[in-house]
Design a protein around this motif. Structure first.
Motif, PDB file in Angstrom:
ATOM      1  N   LEU A 354      11.095 -28.133  29.181  1.00 40.61           N
ATOM      2  CA  LEU A 354      10.403 -28.509  30.404  1.00 40.61           C
ATOM      3  C   LEU A 354       9.601 -29.784  30.176  1.00 40.61           C
ATOM      4  O   LEU A 354       9.308 -30.140  29.033  1.00 40.61           O
ATOM      5  CB  LEU A 354       9.460 -27.391  30.845  1.00 40.61           C
ATOM      6  CG  LEU A 354      10.126 -26.056  31.217  1.00 40.61           C
ATOM      7  CD1 LEU A 354       9.064 -24.993  31.482  1.00 40.61           C
ATOM      8  CD2 LEU A 354      11.036 -26.211  32.429  1.00 40.61           C
ATOM      9  N   ASP A 355       9.246 -30.460  31.247  1.00 45.06           N
ATOM     10  CA  ASP A 355       8.376 -31.623  31.118  1.00 45.06           C
ATOM     11  C   ASP A 355       6.924 -31.195  31.305  1.00 45.06           C
ATOM     12  O   ASP A 355       6.626 -30.083  31.748  1.00 45.06           O
ATOM     13  CB  ASP A 355       8.770 -32.722  32.104  1.00 45.06           C
ATOM     14  CG  ASP A 355       8.840 -32.246  33.548  1.00 45.06           C
ATOM     15  OD1 ASP A 355       8.495 -31.076  33.810  1.00 45.06           O
ATOM     16  OD2 ASP A 355       9.244 -33.047  34.405  1.00 45.06           O
ATOM     17  N   THR A 358       5.947 -30.297  34.988  1.00 50.03           N
ATOM     18  CA  THR A 358       6.344 -28.959  35.443  1.00 50.03           C
ATOM     19  C   THR A 358       5.409 -27.893  34.898  1.00 50.03           C
ATOM     20  O   THR A 358       5.010 -26.967  35.611  1.00 50.03           O
ATOM     21  CB  THR A 358       7.795 -28.665  35.013  1.00 50.03           C
ATOM     22  OG1 THR A 358       8.664 -29.618  35.640  1.00 50.03           O
ATOM     23  CG2 THR A 358       8.217 -27.257  35.420  1.00 50.03           C
ATOM     24  N   THR A 419      11.926 -33.895  30.308  1.00 47.50           N
ATOM     25  CA  THR A 419      12.371 -32.508  30.155  1.00 47.50           C
ATOM     26  C   THR A 419      12.963 -32.360  28.756  1.00 47.50           C
ATOM     27  O   THR A 419      14.021 -32.905  28.453  1.00 47.50           O
ATOM     28  CB  THR A 419      13.447 -32.161  31.193  1.00 47.50           C
ATOM     29  OG1 THR A 419      14.435 -33.195  31.204  1.00 47.50           O
ATOM     30  CG2 THR A 419      12.867 -32.013  32.579  1.00 47.50           C
ATOM     31  N   ARG A 425      15.977 -32.253  23.443  1.00 50.74           N
ATOM     32  CA  ARG A 425      17.151 -32.448  24.291  1.00 50.74           C
ATOM     33  C   ARG A 425      18.333 -33.012  23.515  1.00 50.74           C
ATOM     34  O   ARG A 425      19.483 -32.641  23.778  1.00 50.74           O
ATOM     35  CB  ARG A 425      16.813 -33.309  25.502  1.00 50.74           C
ATOM     36  CG  ARG A 425      16.329 -34.701  25.217  1.00 50.74           C
ATOM     37  CD  ARG A 425      15.762 -35.368  26.468  1.00 50.74           C
ATOM     38  NE  ARG A 425      16.818 -35.800  27.377  1.00 50.74           N
ATOM     39  CZ  ARG A 425      16.592 -36.459  28.524  1.00 50.74           C
ATOM     40  NH1 ARG A 425      15.331 -36.711  28.889  1.00 50.74           N
ATOM     41  NH2 ARG A 425      17.581 -36.829  29.288  1.00 50.74           N
ATOM     42  N   ASN A 480      16.236 -24.587  30.743  1.00 50.82           N
ATOM     43  CA  ASN A 480      15.058 -25.184  31.385  1.00 50.82           C
ATOM     44  C   ASN A 480      15.335 -26.611  31.841  1.00 50.82           C
ATOM     45  O   ASN A 480      14.933 -27.005  32.939  1.00 50.82           O
ATOM     46  CB  ASN A 480      13.867 -25.131  30.435  1.00 50.82           C
ATOM     47  CG  ASN A 480      13.265 -23.737  30.334  1.00 50.82           C
ATOM     48  OD1 ASN A 480      13.428 -22.915  31.238  1.00 50.82           O
ATOM     49  ND2 ASN A 480      12.565 -23.455  29.244  1.00 50.82           N
ATOM     50  N   ILE A 481      16.000 -27.399  30.988  1.00 50.09           N
ATOM     51  CA  ILE A 481      16.350 -28.771  31.404  1.00 50.09           C
ATOM     52  C   ILE A 481      17.246 -28.718  32.635  1.00 50.09           C
ATOM     53  O   ILE A 481      17.033 -29.447  33.614  1.00 50.09           O
ATOM     54  CB  ILE A 481      17.043 -29.532  30.261  1.00 50.09           C
ATOM     55  CG1 ILE A 481      16.111 -29.725  29.069  1.00 50.09           C
ATOM     56  CG2 ILE A 481      17.542 -30.902  30.756  1.00 50.09           C
ATOM     57  CD1 ILE A 481      16.777 -30.364  27.854  1.00 50.09           C
ATOM     58  N   VAL A 484      15.320 -27.790  35.820  1.00 53.02           N
ATOM     59  CA  VAL A 484      14.452 -28.827  36.384  1.00 53.02           C
ATOM     60  C   VAL A 484      15.269 -29.973  36.973  1.00 53.02           C
ATOM     61  O   VAL A 484      15.002 -30.439  38.084  1.00 53.02           O
ATOM     62  CB  VAL A 484      13.492 -29.369  35.301  1.00 53.02           C
ATOM     63  CG1 VAL A 484      12.717 -30.581  35.838  1.00 53.02           C
ATOM     64  CG2 VAL A 484      12.515 -28.288  34.868  1.00 53.02           C
TER      65      VAL A 484
END
Length: 513
Positions: A354-355, A358, A419, A425, A480-481, A484
């Motif tokens: 997540l970022d 968020t 994210t 990532r 999660n990425i 979002v």
């Protein structure tokens, strides 16, 4: 192929460039008779001179006996015409990456070699099945993909085409071992194993850069010093050069019918057009002076620590990492233990996939004071830490967090909101693509990990890396990425999702009837 036990003793190599002469070197040293075929006599002379000079260097270093070098060089014979390869047990093609030209060569070879002679292609990006389709005996055609420089990159991919006889691949596997290389077996799919798996590092690194999250140098630093890779994506692209790597990225993307996981970046297209192709040109993502990259220096870390810190309780294990680090570094900071942060507290969050924005919204936090820290790799063992801000985070809170996480002397990279940070990532994408290679049955889990470690120099293969970090953790990052951004490139592979949910290793093979 008519015999079950087929041994290759006489080898033809079509093409005397870097790959052809490299294969000739290891084959001759392994005791094979080698016919090096090139219609250009000057190219053959240059290849022979190269081999002689290489052997002399190995002798000078004590790595080769003079008698063995002379014998090996004597086993390499020049051939200017295809009919001079008539006695070969196998011929390896190492010419230009053009399907029509390769097909024409194979048709020419079929007219002169024995019926059981194996025809192998060293192609890195073209379909073995498509090359074989131009032959009268497609069953004798296989892929035999070496990596440059051949003598040092001791892995070779053996690829079976759709109409290939497995015994052709078996013979090439044995030949690779005799030449001192480690063979891995793959089905004929775009990129085979190594170039397919390599999309994770490069395409995701480029995506991070294109979003303005961090500079090329910072992304490389994070992947080296936090994630533990030998090279970051831009150092690697400069090493391979964009005139080689960009066409491969485009080829694999189109061969997979625009699969978004492999989507190339306009960054490399523009830099290729401008001649900024990498180390060999003196300038790529970095400028090179005397072969050394000129990396922009990092600014010194701030020293003003935050007076008060509140750490999110969303994940107790990740919160504990931060508390342990603060205690170990003797940073004189008050830990805010309130259920909600005090008005003056620096707010630390520890997201997976997540970022920071968020997290701030979901946990009803003041975004002006929120800073996220990446805990995927243990904070107390890494050589670099990464923190990120929301678009609203104040410079004072950003600098206080930087000072906090750099208090023990470990460098800290500050990135814009993302994210999954950078390492999360990129690593999750590497693991996910490796899992999808296994899901498609392109290669065994063992060969996937082995090929990537030897061919790309990664510290772990993608499946072993996922197991080390936790398959459920990688799955959470990707979900999660994807949740979002809604970008299909981050959808988890079924191989990953099922094994993570069942608590199985990513190398686990299910038993089939």
């Amino acid at each position: 192929m008519s015999t079950q036990d087929f041994r290759i003793d006489t080898l033809g190599i079509a093409g005397s460039g870097a790959m052809g002469r490299g294969i000739a070197q290891i084959a001759a040293l392994a005791g094979l008779t080698v016919y090096l075929f090139d219609t250009n006599p000057k190219a053959l002379a240059a290849a022979r001179a190269y081999l002689s000079e290489t052997f002399d260097k190995l002798i000078a270093k004590g790595k080769l006996k003079q008698a063995d070098a002379h014998a090996a060089l004597a086993r390499v014979r020049d051939a200017q015409f295809a009919n001079e390869l008539s006695d070969c047990d196998a011929v390896i093609e190492a010419i230009v990456e053009d399907l029509d030209i390769k097909r024409e060569l194979f048709r020419e070879l079929e007219a002169v070699v024995d019926a059981r002679c194996i025809l192998a292609s060293n192609t890195s990006s073209l379909s073995i099945t498509a090359i074989a389709a131009g032959c009268e005996k497609p069953e004798r055609v296989a892929g035999f993909h070496f990596f440059n420089p051949v003598p040092l990159m001791r892995v070779v991919e053996v690829i079976d085409g759709l109409r290939g006889d497995p015994r052709s691949g078996d013979a090439l596997m044995e030949l690779a071992r005799r030449m001192g290389h480690t063979p891995v077996r793959a089905k004929d799919m775009p990129g085979f194993i190594v170039n397919h798996a390599g999309r994770g590092m490069n395409t995701e690194g480029l995506r991070v850069a294109s979003e303005g999250i961090a500079s090329f140098a910072d992304i490389d630093r994070i992947m080296r010093e936090q994630a533990g890779f030998r090279l970051g994506p831009f150092e690697l692209l400069d090493l391979t050069a964009l005139d080689v790597s960009h066409p491969v990225m485009e080829s694999i993307y189109h061969q997979f019918y625009e699969e978004l996981r492999f989507k190339p970046s306009p960054i490399t297209g523009a830099r290729l057009a401008s001649g900024l192709i990498g180390r060999k040109a003196g300038e790529g993502f970095y400028r090179y002076v005397d072969g050394k990259a000129q990396v922009p220096p990092e600014a010194p870390a701030p020293t003003q620590l935050p007076a008060r810190i509140w750490i999110s309780r969303t994940s107790p294990p990740r919160r504990e990492q931060v508390l342990k680090l603060i205690a170990k570094s003797d940073a004189a900071c008050h830990i805010d233990t309130g259920h909600t942060p005090a008005p003056d507290s620096l707010i630390i969050v520890t997201p997976l996939g997540l970022d920071a924005t968020t997290i701030a919204i979901n946990e009803h936090l003041d975004a002006k004071r929120v800073v996220a820290v990446d805990t995927l790799f243990a904070l107390d063992t890494v050589a670099r830490r990464t923190i990120m801000t929301t678009p609203a985070t104040t410079p004072a809170m950003r600098d206080a967090a930087h000072a906090l996480f750099a208090a023990d002397g470990v460098p800290v990279t500050v990135i814009r909101d993302s994210t999954g940070f950078v390492a999360q990532r990129v690593v999750a994408t590497i693991v996910n693509i490796g899992c999808d290679i296994a899901q498609q049955g392109i290669a065994s889990p063992e060969d996937i990990d082995l090929a990537v470690m030897l061919g790309l120099g990664y510290p772990h293969g993608p499946l072993a890396l996922g197991d080390t970090l936790g398959a459920s953790t990688i799955l959470a990052i990707l979900r999660n990425i994807h949740g979002v951004l809604g970008d299909p490139r981050y959808r988890p592979s079924p191989w990953l999702a099922r094994r993570a949910q069942l608590g199985l290793s990513l190398t686990h093979l299910e038993e089939l009837r």
